[in-house]
Design a protein around this motif. Sequence first.
Motif, PDB file in Angstrom:
ATOM      1  N   ILE A  41     -19.273  28.691 -43.009  1.00 40.67           N
ATOM      2  CA  ILE A  41     -18.011  28.787 -43.749  1.00 40.67           C
ATOM      3  C   ILE A  41     -17.235  27.520 -43.405  1.00 40.67           C
ATOM      4  O   ILE A  41     -16.908  27.280 -42.240  1.00 40.67           O
ATOM      5  CB  ILE A  41     -17.204  30.037 -43.350  1.00 40.67           C
ATOM      6  N   THR A  42     -16.997  26.694 -44.405  1.00 41.66           N
ATOM      7  CA  THR A  42     -16.300  25.439 -44.139  1.00 41.66           C
ATOM      8  C   THR A  42     -14.800  25.687 -44.058  1.00 41.66           C
ATOM      9  O   THR A  42     -14.229  26.356 -44.907  1.00 41.66           O
ATOM     10  CB  THR A  42     -16.598  24.424 -45.256  1.00 41.66           C
ATOM     11  N   VAL A  43     -14.194  25.160 -43.011  1.00 42.09           N
ATOM     12  CA  VAL A  43     -12.741  25.251 -42.842  1.00 42.09           C
ATOM     13  C   VAL A  43     -12.200  23.826 -42.737  1.00 42.09           C
ATOM     14  O   VAL A  43     -12.941  22.914 -42.366  1.00 42.09           O
ATOM     15  CB  VAL A  43     -12.367  26.073 -41.587  1.00 42.09           C
ATOM     16  N   PRO A  44     -10.924  23.619 -43.050  1.00 45.21           N
ATOM     17  CA  PRO A  44     -10.400  22.249 -42.985  1.00 45.21           C
ATOM     18  C   PRO A  44     -10.458  21.666 -41.578  1.00 45.21           C
ATOM     19  O   PRO A  44     -10.647  20.470 -41.409  1.00 45.21           O
ATOM     20  CB  PRO A  44      -8.945  22.382 -43.439  1.00 45.21           C
ATOM     21  N   CYS A  45     -10.309  22.541 -40.565  1.00 41.03           N
ATOM     22  CA  CYS A  45     -10.181  22.061 -39.188  1.00 41.03           C
ATOM     23  C   CYS A  45     -10.391  23.251 -38.271  1.00 41.03           C
ATOM     24  O   CYS A  45     -10.041  24.373 -38.640  1.00 41.03           O
ATOM     25  CB  CYS A  45      -8.766  21.494 -39.006  1.00 41.03           C
ATOM     26  N   THR A  46     -10.938  23.041 -37.071  1.00 40.11           N
ATOM     27  CA  THR A  46     -11.072  24.181 -36.152  1.00 40.11           C
ATOM     28  C   THR A  46      -9.697  24.745 -35.806  1.00 40.11           C
ATOM     29  O   THR A  46      -9.560  25.918 -35.510  1.00 40.11           O
ATOM     30  CB  THR A  46     -11.784  23.790 -34.840  1.00 40.11           C
ATOM     31  N   GLY A  47      -8.695  23.870 -35.866  1.00 39.64           N
ATOM     32  CA  GLY A  47      -7.336  24.329 -35.588  1.00 39.64           C
ATOM     33  C   GLY A  47      -6.856  25.353 -36.603  1.00 39.64           C
ATOM     34  O   GLY A  47      -5.895  26.074 -36.360  1.00 39.64           O
ATOM     35  N   ALA A  48      -7.528  25.423 -37.738  1.00 37.78           N
ATOM     36  CA  ALA A  48      -7.134  26.371 -38.787  1.00 37.78           C
ATOM     37  C   ALA A  48      -7.863  27.699 -38.639  1.00 37.78           C
ATOM     38  O   ALA A  48      -7.648  28.606 -39.430  1.00 37.78           O
ATOM     39  CB  ALA A  48      -7.424  25.777 -40.160  1.00 37.78           C
ATOM     40  N   VAL A  49      -8.743  27.796 -37.639  1.00 37.19           N
ATOM     41  CA  VAL A  49      -9.475  29.056 -37.453  1.00 37.19           C
ATOM     42  C   VAL A  49      -8.586  30.040 -36.694  1.00 37.19           C
ATOM     43  O   VAL A  49      -8.271  29.833 -35.528  1.00 37.19           O
ATOM     44  CB  VAL A  49     -10.794  28.833 -36.691  1.00 37.19           C
ATOM     45  N   SER A  50      -8.170  31.061 -37.411  1.00 38.70           N
ATOM     46  CA  SER A  50      -7.352  32.076 -36.761  1.00 38.70           C
ATOM     47  C   SER A  50      -8.280  33.015 -36.007  1.00 38.70           C
ATOM     48  O   SER A  50      -9.380  33.311 -36.471  1.00 38.70           O
ATOM     49  CB  SER A  50      -6.583  32.849 -37.826  1.00 38.70           C
ATOM     50  N   PRO A  51      -7.832  33.501 -34.841  1.00 39.39           N
ATOM     51  CA  PRO A  51      -8.642  34.495 -34.126  1.00 39.39           C
ATOM     52  C   PRO A  51      -8.961  35.694 -35.024  1.00 39.39           C
ATOM     53  O   PRO A  51      -9.975  36.351 -34.840  1.00 39.39           O
ATOM     54  CB  PRO A  51      -7.736  34.908 -32.967  1.00 39.39           C
ATOM     55  N   MET A  52      -8.105  35.917 -36.002  1.00 40.13           N
ATOM     56  CA  MET A  52      -8.339  37.005 -36.948  1.00 40.13           C
ATOM     57  C   MET A  52      -9.657  36.795 -37.716  1.00 40.13           C
ATOM     58  O   MET A  52     -10.336  37.760 -38.041  1.00 40.13           O
ATOM     59  CB  MET A  52      -7.166  37.004 -37.926  1.00 40.13           C
ATOM     60  N   ILE A  91      -9.225  33.928 -27.249  1.00 43.12           N
ATOM     61  CA  ILE A  91      -9.942  35.010 -27.937  1.00 43.12           C
ATOM     62  C   ILE A  91     -11.287  35.263 -27.247  1.00 43.12           C
ATOM     63  O   ILE A  91     -11.732  36.408 -27.106  1.00 43.12           O
ATOM     64  CB  ILE A  91     -10.099  34.729 -29.457  1.00 43.12           C
ATOM     65  N   MET A  92     -11.890  34.209 -26.739  1.00 39.02           N
ATOM     66  CA  MET A  92     -13.157  34.371 -26.017  1.00 39.02           C
ATOM     67  C   MET A  92     -12.956  35.258 -24.774  1.00 39.02           C
ATOM     68  O   MET A  92     -13.719  36.178 -24.527  1.00 39.02           O
ATOM     69  CB  MET A  92     -13.672  32.988 -25.598  1.00 39.02           C
ATOM     70  N   GLN A  93     -11.888  34.973 -24.041  1.00 40.00           N
ATOM     71  CA  GLN A  93     -11.602  35.761 -22.840  1.00 40.00           C
ATOM     72  C   GLN A  93     -11.307  37.213 -23.187  1.00 40.00           C
ATOM     73  O   GLN A  93     -11.703  38.134 -22.484  1.00 40.00           O
ATOM     74  CB  GLN A  93     -10.391  35.170 -22.090  1.00 40.00           C
ATOM     75  N   LEU A  94     -10.599  37.407 -24.281  1.00 38.53           N
ATOM     76  CA  LEU A  94     -10.218  38.763 -24.676  1.00 38.53           C
ATOM     77  C   LEU A  94     -11.448  39.569 -25.081  1.00 38.53           C
ATOM     78  O   LEU A  94     -11.595  40.735 -24.710  1.00 38.53           O
ATOM     79  CB  LEU A  94      -9.205  38.693 -25.823  1.00 38.53           C
ATOM     80  N   LEU A  95     -12.355  38.934 -25.826  1.00 40.49           N
ATOM     81  CA  LEU A  95     -13.587  39.616 -26.240  1.00 40.49           C
ATOM     82  C   LEU A  95     -14.399  40.037 -25.012  1.00 40.49           C
ATOM     83  O   LEU A  95     -14.861  41.173 -24.909  1.00 40.49           O
ATOM     84  CB  LEU A  95     -14.432  38.702 -27.143  1.00 40.49           C
TER      85      LEU A  95
ATOM     86  N   MET B 275      -6.592  44.069 -30.627  1.00 38.14           N
ATOM     87  CA  MET B 275      -6.979  42.717 -30.211  1.00 38.14           C
ATOM     88  C   MET B 275      -6.109  41.678 -30.939  1.00 38.14           C
ATOM     89  O   MET B 275      -5.681  40.693 -30.350  1.00 38.14           O
ATOM     90  CB  MET B 275      -8.440  42.450 -30.547  1.00 38.14           C
ATOM     91  N   THR B 276      -5.873  41.913 -32.223  1.00 38.25           N
ATOM     92  CA  THR B 276      -5.033  40.985 -32.976  1.00 38.25           C
ATOM     93  C   THR B 276      -3.629  40.979 -32.389  1.00 38.25           C
ATOM     94  O   THR B 276      -3.013  39.932 -32.197  1.00 38.25           O
ATOM     95  CB  THR B 276      -4.974  41.397 -34.456  1.00 38.25           C
ATOM     96  N   ARG B 277      -3.166  42.169 -32.063  1.00 37.03           N
ATOM     97  CA  ARG B 277      -1.828  42.257 -31.493  1.00 37.03           C
ATOM     98  C   ARG B 277      -1.772  41.493 -30.160  1.00 37.03           C
ATOM     99  O   ARG B 277      -0.839  40.718 -29.916  1.00 37.03           O
ATOM    100  CB  ARG B 277      -1.435  43.714 -31.311  1.00 37.03           C
ATOM    101  N   ALA B 278      -2.783  41.683 -29.334  1.00 41.86           N
ATOM    102  CA  ALA B 278      -2.795  40.975 -28.046  1.00 41.86           C
ATOM    103  C   ALA B 278      -2.791  39.460 -28.263  1.00 41.86           C
ATOM    104  O   ALA B 278      -2.083  38.722 -27.574  1.00 41.86           O
ATOM    105  CB  ALA B 278      -4.004  41.395 -27.219  1.00 41.86           C
ATOM    106  N   MET B 279      -3.549  38.988 -29.253  1.00 36.08           N
ATOM    107  CA  MET B 279      -3.573  37.553 -29.540  1.00 36.08           C
ATOM    108  C   MET B 279      -2.207  37.066 -30.003  1.00 36.08           C
ATOM    109  O   MET B 279      -1.748  35.998 -29.615  1.00 36.08           O
ATOM    110  CB  MET B 279      -4.612  37.227 -30.625  1.00 36.08           C
TER     111      MET B 279
END
Lengths: 144, 343
Positions: A41-52, A91-95, B275-279
């Motif tokens: 999935i192409t995104v403009p920038c990694t900075g645009a990748v939301s954890p969502m 997000i990595m730590q949270l997962l 998880m989204t909320r925590a982020m």
Amino acid sequence: MSEQQNYEPRVVAFLCKWCSSAGSDLAGVSRIQYPPNATPITVPCTGAVSPMYILSAFNKGADGVLVSGCHIGDCHYIEGNFLARRKMQLIMQLLEFIGVEPNRFRMSWVSAAEGAKFAQVITDFVDDLKPLGPQEKLKKADRI
Amino acid sequence: MINIKDIRDTARDMLAKGEVRTVIGYRRGSRGMPAEPAFITSPEQADELIWDPTCYHNLSLYLVHDRKISAHLQKNSGLPIAIVAKGCDARSIVVLMQEHYFKREDVYIIGVSCEGTGVLDERKLASHLNGVQPTLAAFDGDDYVFTTAEGEKRLPAREVMADRCLECRIPFPKEHNLVFGDDKTGRQLAEPFAALTKFEEQGNSERWDIWSHHFDRCMRCFACRSVCPMCYCDECVVDSITFPVTQQTSAAEKADRVRWIERSAMRSENITYLMTRAMHLAGRCTDCGECDRACPVNIPIRMLNNKMEREAREKFGYEPGASIGGPSLVASFLDNDPGDFIR
Ligand code: SF4
Ligand code: SF4
Ligand code: SF4
């Protein structure tokens, strides 16, 4: 053959348009062989990748998620990958914290000139995902 | 030791002089011992104000409500609001100002120091009183004193204090217009992040076993979101019902909206929600503990936020609510942020 050996992990790969996406093209035109498991999935920038995006990919059944972009210092938007580095760390730590296997999420820097590196990143990722089996933890259950 | 008379006098005086619109503080609740939020608008009401171990609410939530109401009425709110704030509450107010939710001059912070103690965790108290219902709680040095039908009961505060207070690093509202009580920053009742560290000693699969059961229980009542001063978005990404709909919104627009997750309370959706909320709270949550307290099914939400807080602190040296003009956690970076996890 056991089911484990037949299992092909599905990887969702968020690739930045300027580097990693071009890197994946280079792997292709250079005819480097690598596993076909990744959906780019192409995104403009990694900075645009939301954890969502990452949570959503897992929610919709991804077995692994890759985020890949320009090396530090090479970002087209100067600082996008610096911001990504922070967010992705969180997000990595949270997962991991809730008990998702650490190998299910990965981040890499792949420049437009690194076709071979791109192929290697995907190969390694798929190798590491295979023993884990399908990702069921965050996946949405089929409708009841 | 804080004398409640000082807080009452301050409130009465400010209202009489017309310096503030309202004083938000605590008063006796209607449910026995616990305090409840009070909105004091006239000098005569000032004597209703109280300060005791049940003043656990983070009142900065009501500053957010006030902003929303004035925006809705399209009215300039005028005079500032005075608010009684503990250390963690004052840090929430700082975060709100850092995010330009309101200006410093819109609020008058009446700080209260937690001194050697903190606030009560009612769940812990229940196991200490053998079914006796207390009607009143009071601070006394390092103890809490409870009034019950069977007489007075004294307990060391640290036995029934909220975990976050035991672990609190700065039990003092640094940002204030006025402050009562001594600054006891540096008192250490428990290691910071003690509960988190203990939990993390378990392996990956044990952690998943525990969390998956918690996630199963969540019923998506959104109490945790409603009670959190940082969850102020009008449109919440995890909840399609909050997407604004006007007469101009076409059916196609409604259908095309990205619904990241379903509203139904299934485990996978609950995980994505929490998880989204925590982020979204990383670098913003000041560990006021309200979400954890409000959850009707005892999901340890605080642990998720606490995890983010510790990562931010240890990896990026970031402290939420430290300064109004400071950068936000995810909109800033340092050249030497750790990146060794990246291949
Ligand atoms: S967390 Fe700290 S500042 Fe907040 S109530 Fe507890 S002791 Fe006070
Ligand atoms: S997430 Fe919970 S502890 Fe953090 S600020 Fe919001 S209500 Fe307070
Ligand atoms: S975590 Fe608790 S408070 Fe939050 S939505 Fe779920 S059940 Fe409600």
